[in-house]
Write an enzyme that holds these catalytic residues in place. Structure first.
Site, PDB file in Angstrom:
ATOM      1  N   ASP A 210      -5.160   9.090   1.556  1.00  0.00           N
ATOM      2  CA  ASP A 210      -3.978   8.232   1.483  1.00  0.00           C
ATOM      3  C   ASP A 210      -2.745   8.920   2.078  1.00  0.00           C
ATOM      4  O   ASP A 210      -2.448  10.081   1.736  1.00  0.00           O
ATOM      5  CB  ASP A 210      -3.728   7.912  -0.002  1.00  0.00           C
ATOM      6  CG  ASP A 210      -2.746   6.785  -0.214  1.00  0.00           C
ATOM      7  OD1 ASP A 210      -3.071   5.654   0.169  1.00  0.00           O
ATOM      8  OD2 ASP A 210      -1.653   7.037  -0.761  1.00  0.00           O
ATOM      9  N   GLU A 264      -5.430   8.229   6.445  1.00  0.00           N
ATOM     10  CA  GLU A 264      -4.580   7.062   6.670  1.00  0.00           C
ATOM     11  C   GLU A 264      -3.310   7.592   7.325  1.00  0.00           C
ATOM     12  O   GLU A 264      -2.480   8.213   6.676  1.00  0.00           O
ATOM     13  CB  GLU A 264      -4.255   6.367   5.346  1.00  0.00           C
ATOM     14  CG  GLU A 264      -3.553   5.057   5.583  1.00  0.00           C
ATOM     15  CD  GLU A 264      -2.674   4.624   4.424  1.00  0.00           C
ATOM     16  OE1 GLU A 264      -2.399   3.427   4.322  1.00  0.00           O
ATOM     17  OE2 GLU A 264      -2.245   5.476   3.626  1.00  0.00           O
TER      18      GLU A 264
HETATM   19  O1  TEU Z   1      -0.489   2.832   1.933  1.00  0.00           O
HETATM   20  C1  TEU Z   1       0.295   3.400   2.919  1.00  0.00           C
HETATM   21  C2  TEU Z   1       1.445   2.626   3.351  1.00  0.00           C
HETATM   22  O2  TEU Z   1       2.506   3.194   3.380  1.00  0.00           O
HETATM   23  C3  TEU Z   1       1.425   1.187   3.719  1.00  0.00           C
HETATM   24  O3  TEU Z   1       0.282   0.742   4.318  1.00  0.00           O
HETATM   25  C4  TEU Z   1       1.773   0.449   2.485  1.00  0.00           C
HETATM   26  O4  TEU Z   1       0.843  -0.553   2.295  1.00  0.00           O
HETATM   27  C5  TEU Z   1       3.132  -0.178   2.497  1.00  0.00           C
HETATM   28  O5  TEU Z   1       2.934  -1.524   2.623  1.00  0.00           O
HETATM   29  C6  TEU Z   1       4.086   0.217   3.546  1.00  0.00           C
HETATM   30  O6  TEU Z   1       5.108  -0.741   3.652  1.00  0.00           O
HETATM   31  C7  TEU Z   1      -1.189   3.634   1.043  1.00  0.00           C
HETATM   32  C8  TEU Z   1      -2.137   2.772   0.257  1.00  0.00           C
HETATM   33  O7  TEU Z   1      -3.109   2.238   1.107  1.00  0.00           O
HETATM   34  C9  TEU Z   1      -1.342   1.736  -0.471  1.00  0.00           C
HETATM   35  O8  TEU Z   1      -2.137   0.811  -1.147  1.00  0.00           O
HETATM   36  C10 TEU Z   1      -0.439   2.462  -1.439  1.00  0.00           C
HETATM   37  O9  TEU Z   1       0.419   1.556  -2.056  1.00  0.00           O
HETATM   38  C11 TEU Z   1       0.379   3.558  -0.762  1.00  0.00           C
HETATM   39  O10 TEU Z   1      -0.353   4.327   0.165  1.00  0.00           O
HETATM   40  C12 TEU Z   1       0.884   4.521  -1.813  1.00  0.00           C
HETATM   41  O11 TEU Z   1      -0.184   5.259  -2.339  1.00  0.00           O
END
Ligand code: TEU
Ligand code: CA
Length: 565
Positions: A210, A264
């Protein structure tokens, strides 16, 4: 695939994770086994045959760790415990075993940029300024009586939260219930490596990491630069020690196991990508780039129109910039994005099925390991949200409070954008059958409403229908698996500026495949380039008997894979 002792194909080192098809499960929404309205691990175990039959090799499980659920498990309280709502460690061991029994693998979600504010470390760190565990998190004194800098949280407002007891602020790039860990502290890193080993020693096959590029912070905590364009991710991903940390993690943990990693990579540019994934650097195997899924995103939650040439340009750029030492991913949706068919296809009654199949064709013939998000194999669609109360997501609720309640944004305008961009579209329960709650739960109410189209769009119906999106995914997956050119072959976009047709080849030596996708409702007669002859249609989402070698008469949203010459 080619002979097992062959170690390179087309210059690429052969790896199981390059050849694998990956399926993402969001446990909360997958299947509820005990009638409390929340999906759980036993529910997943009960549907493994469904996943296996699709042709899946690896499951990516979104967080299943103990969490108070401020952000649905992306706020972890205890990394070595299973979330009570999802079951017990025994249920987890049973799931891991059942996955292995079926010859599949499983990767977990490693969320270590931040923890929950209820994690024992934070509870301790929060107590006093000079306490020995204070620097497990990132604390700073006020600057001129205000926040230490102008950084913002992805979930609205400042990224700093004041602790009244000590007068200092802690950093949280996400919600205030998700304090960022201080990776400068070697004890933090050692703890992370330790918890990774805990799960790897149980037999898991790797991690999705993440927001991994955010772990290293500029230690002077400067304000946003003058060039700041409203996209904080590019600032947060540029910390100075990211690569040191990943190389250390690789030395200490990753290199000791035969596993896969996918980061990610929010905020990572294409140019920076090789730094993370070039195999000679020993950091990660692959990353998720946001260019495709955020193609139609303006600032924050705002939607903007996209065009097919823009989409094609992204894939071509990836292909040009990444050499044989790097590997990519392909994905069109996940738990943070709208549904693939509503996003890139056409979810109207007439075109939902063909366009979902067209997207399956693209996903499984592009270069890179394909990731399928649960329900996309059924062509599940966005949810028809009408009012703010119907959303669950913290990102939506916080943005509403920060921008609509304060009268900066009109409610109608906000909701119109949410219909396109909200993360909740992909989080509605998986649709298993045509009963009222789609066979997801026996509870009176699932945690998030089921899409009303579940009578038509559901797994049992799709399994019984030879023309379903699910069956097509299966065929497409099986075609990819027996065709090395679709995995390792060269990619060539034949017609980059065509506004409605995406046509490209994948070639491995004399083995050539032509993929033609009609991204529109119109019938189009598409002529192939002169030096290319289509031999035989291997797969199409529309029944066709056409045997023309020089052109294709395509119907709306038609997709074809040809063997070519
Ligand atoms: O998401 C990373 C992230 O920053 C974005 O994709 C997020 O969805 C946000 O909409 C940005 O505007 C990851 C996870 O996949 C997400 O579900 C979590 O909320 C986030 O990290 C925090 O752990
Ligand atoms: Ca349950």
């Amino acid at each position: 695939m080619s002979s097992p002792n062959e170690t390179t194909v087309n210059g690429y080192t052969r790896k199981w994770w390059k050849e694998a098809i990956i399926y993402q499960i969001y446990p909360r929404s997958f299947k509820d086994s005990n009638g409390d309205g929340i999906g759980d691990l036993k529910g997943i175990t009960s549907e493994l045959d469904y996943i296996k039959t699709l042709g899946i090799d690896v499951i990516w499980l979104s967080p299943h760790f103990d969490s108070p659920n401020a952000d649905n498990g992306y706020d972890i309280r205890d990394y070595r415990k299973v979330m009570t709502e999802f079951g017990s460690m025994d249920d987890c061991d049973e799931l891991l075993e059942a996955v292995k029994e079926r010859g599949m693998k499983i990767i977990l979600d490693l969320v270590v940029n931040h923890t929950s504010d209820q994690h024992a470390w934070f509870v301790e760190s929060d107590k006093a300024k000079n306490n020995t565990v204070r620097d497990v998190y990132i604390w700073a004194p006020p600057k001129s009586g205000r926040e230490p800098n102008d950084w913002v949280s992805f979930f609205s407002g400042s990224a700093w939260k004041k602790d009244d007891a000590t007068g200092e602020y802690y950093l949280h790039l996400f919600s205030e219930k998700q304090p960022d860990l201080n990776w400068e502290n070697s004890k933090v890193r050692a703890e992370v490596y330790d918890l990774m080993k805990f799960w790897l020693d149980k037999g898991v096959d790797g991690f999705r990491m993440d927001v991994i590029p955010f772990i290293s912070k500029h230690q002077t905590f400067p304000n946003f630069p003058d060039s700041y364009d409203g996209r904080p991710e590019f600032v947060y991903a540029s910390g100075p020690k990211l690569h040191d940390y990943l190389q250390e993690m690789n030395r200490e943990v990753l290199s000791k196991y035969d596993i896969m990693t996918v980061g990610e990579a929010f905020g990572v540019t294409l140019e920076q990508t090789p730094l993370l994934v070039d195999e000679r650097r020993n950091e990660l195997n692959m990353i998720f780039h946001f260019d495709v899924v955020r193609l139609d995103r303006g600032e924050g939650w705002r939607w903007k129109p996209w065009t097919l040439p823009d989409l094609k340009a992204i894939y071509s750029r990836f292909d040009r910039e990444l050499d044989i030492h790097c590997w990519q991913t392909v994905f069109l949706s996940n738990h943070d994005n709208p549904r693939a068919v509503s996003h890139f296809g056409d979810d109207s009654p007439e075109f939902r099925v063909p366009s979902a199949k067209l997207l399956a064709t693209m996903l499984l013939t592009l270069k890179g390991t394909p990731f399928i998000y649960q329900g996309d194999e059924l062509g599940m669609t966005n949810y028809p949200f009408r009012k703010i109360e119907e959303f669950d997501d913290i990102e939506v609720r916080n943005a509403w409070r920060a921008e609509v309640v304060t009268k900066q944004v009109d409610p109608e305008e906000f909701l119109a954008h949410m219909l396109k961009t909200s993360r909740d579209h992909s989080r509605t329960p998986m649709q298993w059958n045509d009963s009222e709650d789609a066979g997801f739960t026996t509870a009176r109410r699932p945690w998030l409403a089921v899409n009303p189209n579940c009578r038509e769009v559901n797994a049992r119906r799709a399994q019984a229908d030879p023309d379903s999106v699910y069956k097509y995914f299966r065929q497409m997956i099986s075609l990819r698996k027996k065709t090395p050119a679709l995995v390792y072959g060269d990619y060539h976009d034949l017609d980059p500026i065509n506004p409605t047709i995406f046509s490209y080849t994948r070639a491995l030596g004399p083995d050539r495949y032509l993929i033609v996708l009609n991204f529109s409702r119109d019938e189009i007669a598409y002529t192939f380039p002169e030096d290319l002859k289509a031999k035989q249609v291997l797969l199409s989402n529309r029944k066709t008997s056409e045997e023309n070698t020089t052109l294709a008469n395509l119907r709306g949203w038609e997709a074809r894979v040809y063997q070519a010459q």
